[in-house]
Design a protein around this motif. Sequence first.
Motif, PDB file in Angstrom:
ATOM      1  N   SER A 137      -1.070  12.915   8.197  1.00  0.00           N
ATOM      2  CA  SER A 137      -2.006  12.348   7.219  1.00  0.00           C
ATOM      3  C   SER A 137      -1.715  10.863   6.990  1.00  0.00           C
ATOM      4  CB  SER A 137      -2.008  13.152   5.913  1.00  0.00           C
ATOM      5  OG  SER A 137      -1.004  12.711   5.065  1.00  0.00           O
TER       6      SER A 137
ATOM      7  N   GLU B 142      -3.407   9.238   9.934  1.00  0.00           N
ATOM      8  CA  GLU B 142      -4.874   9.227   9.820  1.00  0.00           C
ATOM      9  C   GLU B 142      -5.359   8.274   8.738  1.00  0.00           C
ATOM     10  OE1 GLU B 142      -5.956  13.334   9.294  1.00  0.00           O
ATOM     11  OE2 GLU B 142      -5.172  13.781  11.298  1.00  0.00           O
ATOM     12  N   THR B 143      -4.629   8.220   7.613  1.00  0.00           N
ATOM     13  CA  THR B 143      -5.096   7.403   6.486  1.00  0.00           C
ATOM     14  C   THR B 143      -4.818   5.922   6.706  1.00  0.00           C
ATOM     15  OG1 THR B 143      -4.516   9.264   5.070  1.00  0.00           O
ATOM     16  CG2 THR B 143      -5.039   7.206   3.959  1.00  0.00           C
ATOM     17  N   PHE B 144      -3.607   5.599   7.208  1.00  0.00           N
ATOM     18  CA  PHE B 144      -3.209   4.186   7.271  1.00  0.00           C
ATOM     19  C   PHE B 144      -3.072   3.665   8.701  1.00  0.00           C
ATOM     20  CE2 PHE B 144      -1.668   5.777   3.206  1.00  0.00           C
ATOM     21  CZ  PHE B 144      -2.118   4.808   2.335  1.00  0.00           C
TER      22      PHE B 144
ATOM     23  N   SER C 253      -1.919   6.434  -2.000  1.00  0.00           N
ATOM     24  CA  SER C 253      -2.289   7.795  -1.611  1.00  0.00           C
ATOM     25  C   SER C 253      -1.160   8.738  -2.025  1.00  0.00           C
ATOM     26  CB  SER C 253      -2.617   7.866  -0.119  1.00  0.00           C
ATOM     27  OG  SER C 253      -1.488   8.142   0.619  1.00  0.00           O
TER      28      SER C 253
ATOM     29  N   ILE D 173       2.414   5.091  -0.475  1.00  0.00           N
ATOM     30  CA  ILE D 173       2.163   6.524  -0.338  1.00  0.00           C
ATOM     31  C   ILE D 173       3.155   7.209  -1.265  1.00  0.00           C
ATOM     32  CG2 ILE D 173       2.132   8.485   1.255  1.00  0.00           C
ATOM     33  CD1 ILE D 173       1.953   6.137   3.484  1.00  0.00           C
TER      34      ILE D 173
ATOM     35  N   ARG E 103       0.895  -1.173   0.000  1.00  0.00           N
ATOM     36  CA  ARG E 103       0.000   0.000   0.000  1.00  0.00           C
ATOM     37  C   ARG E 103       0.919   1.203   0.000  1.00  0.00           C
ATOM     38  NH1 ARG E 103      -3.451  -0.973   5.182  1.00  0.00           N
ATOM     39  NH2 ARG E 103      -4.841   0.602   4.330  1.00  0.00           N
TER      40      ARG E 103
END
Length: 250
Positions: free
Chosen positions: A91, A94-96, A71, A45, A43
């Motif tokens: 961020s 918060e996202t992952f 992301s 970024i 995943r």
Amino acid sequence: MSIDPKGYEYASDVLQDRVILITGASDGVGKALALHLAELGGRVILHGKNARKLEQVYDDIEAIEGAARPSIAVLDLATATGDEYAALANSVEETFGRLDGLVHNAAILGERLSIEQYDPGEWQKVMHVNLTAPFVLTQLLLPMLKRSDDGSIVYTSSGVGKVGKAYWGAYSASKFGIESLSQMVAAEHEHTAVRSNCINPGPVRTKMRLEAYPAEDRDQVPEPKDILAGYVYLLSKDSREISGQSFDIQ
Ligand code: NAP
């Protein structure tokens, strides 16, 4: 144990669900790496300074069958404020909610001039993008990497990160610094699950290479997609015991 990261062979899901941030993912090695890590189940970024270029990489990953949605984190490492760096780290949290891998890949070449001629402002900019920014990001992202049961930091060095050659200026000094930063992080986390290593990618056909060697025969220089095994190794659980090392991957 003898290790040969460049000869690493791996399964197609070797990075399944690992959350990995790549700086400078909009072009060159970083872009090829982001696409490949996504193919391997990561995943990713995608960090960079140019939103349009990052969106193209995002779309390319979305087109890979089965790949997790990436992301995007836009941050100009030359000009960002401390708060903007902190916002990037927030961020990710918060996202992952976690981070398993961090690849410090973004860099600039700067001028190719003698030390006598080198502009001090340019020196500062190159040192900032290539060394201070990875330090700041490391500091902000370490708490999340420490929460991973297997957190890997990969720094990008260079042939001139170990030998000072004429006309490489701040780029060479910054890469020596990167080797030192990586070793310090490794030593400070010796008894933890966080590891830190350097990769020297060697000659790769990118825009930085063209800037450094405009006259060379580009067909003789490997493409980014052909030099990625060492990165995959250092980001996979197979390199768990490896820290504080520097690898030439060609
Ligand atoms: P590249 O093609 O020039 O790509 C550099 C990446 O860093 C791009 O994504 C670029 O974004 C990003 N970047 C540059 N300045 C930035 C800033 N201020 N803020 C945020 N992102 C920034 O370089 P590369 O050849 O792939 O190099 C990748 C790494 O390998 C570097 O650390 C380099 O020193 C190292 N390396 C390369 C070679 C080689 O032969 N290519 C050899 C030894 C070491 P934009 O796309 O927006 O410009």
